[in-house]
Design a protein around this motif. Structure first.
Motif, PDB file in Angstrom:
ATOM      1  N   ARG A   1       0.794  44.335  64.781  1.00 37.97           N
ATOM      2  CA  ARG A   1       0.602  43.164  63.804  1.00 37.97           C
ATOM      3  C   ARG A   1      -1.003  43.408  64.367  1.00 37.97           C
ATOM      4  O   ARG A   1      -1.680  43.645  64.747  1.00 37.97           O
ATOM      5  CB  ARG A   1       0.769  41.936  64.657  1.00 37.97           C
ATOM      6  CG  ARG A   1       2.241  41.175  64.992  1.00 37.97           C
ATOM      7  CD  ARG A   1       2.326  39.848  65.213  1.00 37.97           C
ATOM      8  NE  ARG A   1       2.237  38.297  64.769  1.00 37.97           N
ATOM      9  CZ  ARG A   1       1.107  37.857  65.257  1.00 37.97           C
ATOM     10  NH1 ARG A   1       1.188  37.790  66.495  1.00 37.97           N
ATOM     11  NH2 ARG A   1       1.436  36.325  64.856  1.00 37.97           N
ATOM     12  N   LEU A   2      -1.576  43.263  62.331  1.00 37.57           N
ATOM     13  CA  LEU A   2      -3.013  43.372  62.589  1.00 37.57           C
ATOM     14  C   LEU A   2      -4.206  41.846  62.345  1.00 37.57           C
ATOM     15  O   LEU A   2      -3.993  40.705  61.735  1.00 37.57           O
ATOM     16  CB  LEU A   2      -3.399  43.958  61.787  1.00 37.57           C
ATOM     17  CG  LEU A   2      -4.675  44.380  60.916  1.00 37.57           C
ATOM     18  CD1 LEU A   2      -5.427  45.684  61.648  1.00 37.57           C
ATOM     19  CD2 LEU A   2      -4.478  45.614  59.550  1.00 37.57           C
ATOM     20  N   ARG A   3      -5.146  41.492  62.793  1.00 39.16           N
ATOM     21  CA  ARG A   3      -6.245  40.942  62.748  1.00 39.16           C
ATOM     22  C   ARG A   3      -7.099  41.562  61.676  1.00 39.16           C
ATOM     23  O   ARG A   3      -8.341  42.233  62.557  1.00 39.16           O
ATOM     24  CB  ARG A   3      -6.879  40.253  64.623  1.00 39.16           C
ATOM     25  CG  ARG A   3      -7.897  39.254  64.014  1.00 39.16           C
ATOM     26  CD  ARG A   3      -8.032  38.486  65.239  1.00 39.16           C
ATOM     27  NE  ARG A   3      -6.343  37.958  66.223  1.00 39.16           N
ATOM     28  CZ  ARG A   3      -6.685  38.443  67.456  1.00 39.16           C
ATOM     29  NH1 ARG A   3      -6.639  40.186  67.746  1.00 39.16           N
ATOM     30  NH2 ARG A   3      -5.818  37.879  67.721  1.00 39.16           N
ATOM     31  N   LEU A   4      -7.379  41.402  60.823  1.00 33.72           N
ATOM     32  CA  LEU A   4      -8.361  41.034  59.409  1.00 33.72           C
ATOM     33  C   LEU A   4      -9.403  40.102  59.567  1.00 33.72           C
ATOM     34  O   LEU A   4      -8.787  38.891  58.956  1.00 33.72           O
ATOM     35  CB  LEU A   4      -7.371  41.930  58.239  1.00 33.72           C
ATOM     36  CG  LEU A   4      -8.251  41.812  57.258  1.00 33.72           C
ATOM     37  CD1 LEU A   4      -9.172  42.994  57.260  1.00 33.72           C
ATOM     38  CD2 LEU A   4      -7.661  41.562  55.994  1.00 33.72           C
ATOM     39  N   THR A   5     -10.341  40.461  59.856  1.00 31.13           N
ATOM     40  CA  THR A   5     -11.148  39.166  59.461  1.00 31.13           C
ATOM     41  C   THR A   5     -12.232  40.030  57.667  1.00 31.13           C
ATOM     42  O   THR A   5     -13.258  40.669  58.156  1.00 31.13           O
ATOM     43  CB  THR A   5     -12.559  38.387  60.763  1.00 31.13           C
ATOM     44  OG1 THR A   5     -11.697  38.616  61.777  1.00 31.13           O
ATOM     45  CG2 THR A   5     -13.395  38.034  60.398  1.00 31.13           C
ATOM     46  N   LEU A   6     -11.682  38.848  56.990  1.00 26.09           N
ATOM     47  CA  LEU A   6     -12.626  38.891  56.095  1.00 26.09           C
ATOM     48  C   LEU A   6     -14.066  37.815  55.775  1.00 26.09           C
ATOM     49  O   LEU A   6     -13.482  36.606  55.369  1.00 26.09           O
ATOM     50  CB  LEU A   6     -11.824  38.643  54.723  1.00 26.09           C
ATOM     51  CG  LEU A   6     -11.069  39.991  54.247  1.00 26.09           C
ATOM     52  CD1 LEU A   6      -9.610  39.849  53.938  1.00 26.09           C
ATOM     53  CD2 LEU A   6     -11.431  41.686  54.766  1.00 26.09           C
ATOM     54  N   GLY A   7     -15.716  38.267  56.395  1.00 29.89           N
ATOM     55  CA  GLY A   7     -16.080  36.572  55.901  1.00 29.89           C
ATOM     56  C   GLY A   7     -16.016  35.581  56.899  1.00 29.89           C
ATOM     57  O   GLY A   7     -15.833  36.564  58.190  1.00 29.89           O
ATOM     58  N   GLU A   8     -15.154  34.626  56.844  1.00 33.25           N
ATOM     59  CA  GLU A   8     -15.344  33.606  57.728  1.00 33.25           C
ATOM     60  C   GLU A   8     -13.491  33.509  57.859  1.00 33.25           C
ATOM     61  O   GLU A   8     -13.574  32.709  58.418  1.00 33.25           O
ATOM     62  CB  GLU A   8     -16.118  32.200  57.649  1.00 33.25           C
ATOM     63  CG  GLU A   8     -17.221  32.479  57.243  1.00 33.25           C
ATOM     64  CD  GLU A   8     -17.739  32.878  58.073  1.00 33.25           C
ATOM     65  OE1 GLU A   8     -17.671  32.475  59.668  1.00 33.25           O
ATOM     66  OE2 GLU A   8     -19.519  33.736  58.996  1.00 33.25           O
ATOM     67  N   THR A   9     -12.892  33.972  58.048  1.00 36.33           N
ATOM     68  CA  THR A   9     -11.522  33.558  57.562  1.00 36.33           C
ATOM     69  C   THR A   9     -11.053  35.298  58.115  1.00 36.33           C
ATOM     70  O   THR A   9     -10.860  35.892  57.815  1.00 36.33           O
ATOM     71  CB  THR A   9     -10.954  33.471  56.092  1.00 36.33           C
ATOM     72  OG1 THR A   9     -11.619  32.828  55.685  1.00 36.33           O
ATOM     73  CG2 THR A   9      -9.603  33.356  56.445  1.00 36.33           C
ATOM     74  N   VAL A  10      -9.726  34.684  59.085  1.00 24.22           N
ATOM     75  CA  VAL A  10      -9.579  35.233  60.028  1.00 24.22           C
ATOM     76  C   VAL A  10      -7.735  35.828  59.874  1.00 24.22           C
ATOM     77  O   VAL A  10      -7.159  34.241  59.283  1.00 24.22           O
ATOM     78  CB  VAL A  10      -8.776  35.270  61.531  1.00 24.22           C
ATOM     79  CG1 VAL A  10      -8.837  35.670  62.496  1.00 24.22           C
ATOM     80  CG2 VAL A  10     -10.277  35.287  61.946  1.00 24.22           C
ATOM     81  N   HIS A  11      -6.793  36.770  58.722  1.00 25.56           N
ATOM     82  CA  HIS A  11      -5.979  37.024  58.788  1.00 25.56           C
ATOM     83  C   HIS A  11      -4.833  37.594  59.777  1.00 25.56           C
ATOM     84  O   HIS A  11      -5.809  39.055  60.446  1.00 25.56           O
ATOM     85  CB  HIS A  11      -5.944  37.025  57.257  1.00 25.56           C
ATOM     86  CG  HIS A  11      -6.514  36.935  56.164  1.00 25.56           C
ATOM     87  ND1 HIS A  11      -5.990  35.960  55.591  1.00 25.56           N
ATOM     88  CD2 HIS A  11      -7.863  37.031  56.314  1.00 25.56           C
ATOM     89  CE1 HIS A  11      -7.269  35.484  54.424  1.00 25.56           C
ATOM     90  NE2 HIS A  11      -7.972  36.197  54.905  1.00 25.56           N
ATOM     91  N   VAL A  12      -3.816  37.298  59.946  1.00 26.27           N
ATOM     92  CA  VAL A  12      -3.367  38.154  60.634  1.00 26.27           C
ATOM     93  C   VAL A  12      -1.968  38.700  59.869  1.00 26.27           C
ATOM     94  O   VAL A  12      -1.055  38.565  59.274  1.00 26.27           O
ATOM     95  CB  VAL A  12      -2.394  37.049  61.955  1.00 26.27           C
ATOM     96  CG1 VAL A  12      -1.391  37.383  62.562  1.00 26.27           C
ATOM     97  CG2 VAL A  12      -3.571  36.499  62.957  1.00 26.27           C
ATOM     98  N   LEU A  13      -1.597  40.423  59.962  1.00 24.19           N
ATOM     99  CA  LEU A  13      -1.135  40.548  58.788  1.00 24.19           C
ATOM    100  C   LEU A  13      -0.339  41.028  60.007  1.00 24.19           C
ATOM    101  O   LEU A  13       0.280  42.014  61.034  1.00 24.19           O
ATOM    102  CB  LEU A  13      -1.819  41.758  58.229  1.00 24.19           C
ATOM    103  CG  LEU A  13      -2.246  40.926  56.391  1.00 24.19           C
ATOM    104  CD1 LEU A  13      -3.522  40.502  57.684  1.00 24.19           C
ATOM    105  CD2 LEU A  13      -3.008  42.505  56.341  1.00 24.19           C
ATOM    106  N   GLY A  14       1.827  41.173  59.646  1.00 23.39           N
ATOM    107  CA  GLY A  14       3.060  41.895  60.350  1.00 23.39           C
ATOM    108  C   GLY A  14       3.014  42.865  59.655  1.00 23.39           C
ATOM    109  O   GLY A  14       2.715  43.122  58.048  1.00 23.39           O
ATOM    110  N   ALA A  15       3.740  44.230  59.850  1.00 24.89           N
ATOM    111  CA  ALA A  15       5.151  44.977  58.910  1.00 24.89           C
ATOM    112  C   ALA A  15       5.148  45.005  57.606  1.00 24.89           C
ATOM    113  O   ALA A  15       6.025  42.970  57.552  1.00 24.89           O
ATOM    114  CB  ALA A  15       6.183  45.481  60.188  1.00 24.89           C
TER     115      ALA A  15
END
Length: 218
Positions: A152-166
């Motif tokens: 799982r990956l934590r991607l922060t774009l600007g002020e928003t945090v997204h958690v991505l899975g496979a």
């Protein structure tokens, strides 16, 4: 993901170097002078101190891969050009057994695209835990695309945090301040593509949000 210079700087590094990097000092000095930049101005754009850039230009210190990427963007060229690599023929096929891994800033990279292209394609392993890359906010011209293959990956774009899975992917403008970190104990594996812009907007590689922790990979 572009990663930053005295630490990583934007996204993954542009090209895997040979076992020993050739001296890039004369090339760095020549490119800076041809760009009409003072040592201080070039150092600021690349996120380095003038003293550090001076040491690189006089071969008293070898640049890291993130530094090479930042300097290539500053001078509107590519890392391959900085290293003096010439590829008369581009093989469109990259065999798995001929692709060596290399490490920078704690991350592991495998080149999955040909050098000298407008896009840089990499396979990346982001380890778990905090480090300089996880705290680095990247801002630079171009676009980035990534696809999580494992973990799982934590991607922060600007002020928003997204958690991505496979199986999840992201495609975004690199001028959006962004940060990447593993969100699973075993780290994260991903495919990563970013554009290598050769433009006069290299000064945008450094934004106010990035100056504090920056020294540039994905």
């Amino acid at each position: 993901m572009t990663s930053s210079p005295e630490g990583p700087a934007d996204g993954p590094p542009a090209e895997p170097p040979p076992a020993e990097l050739p001296s890039v000092a004369p090339r760095l000095r020549d490119l800076r002078r041809r760009s009409g930049l003072t040592l201080e101005a070039a150092a600021r754009l690349a996120g380095l101190s003038p003293a550090h850039l001076s040491r690189l230009e006089t071969a008293r210190r070898q640049p890291s891969l993130p530094m090479l990427l930042a300097l290539a963007r500053t001078y509107g060229t590519t890392v391959s050009d900085l290293l003096g690599e010439v590829s008369p023929e581009r093989d469109p096929i990259l065999r798995a057994d001929r692709t060596a891994a290399w490490e920078a800033g704690g991350w592991t990279y495998w080149r999955t695209g040909s050098p000298g292209r407008a896009m840089q394609a990499l396979r990346v392993h982001v380890p778990a835990g905090t480090g300089p890359q996880e705290n680095l906010v990247r801002v630079h011209p171009g676009e980035e695309w990534l696809y999580v293959t494992q973990g799982r990956l934590r991607l922060t774009l600007g002020e928003t945090v997204h958690v991505l899975g496979a199986g999840d992917a992201a495609h975004f403008d690199s001028l959006t301040p962004h940060r990447i970190a593993a969100a699973s104990p075993g780290g994260t594996d991903l495919l990563f593509v970013h554009t290598l812009l050769q433009s006069g907007t290299a000064d945008l590689c450094l934004g106010d949000a990035a100056r504090g922790g920056r020294h540039q990979a994905p």
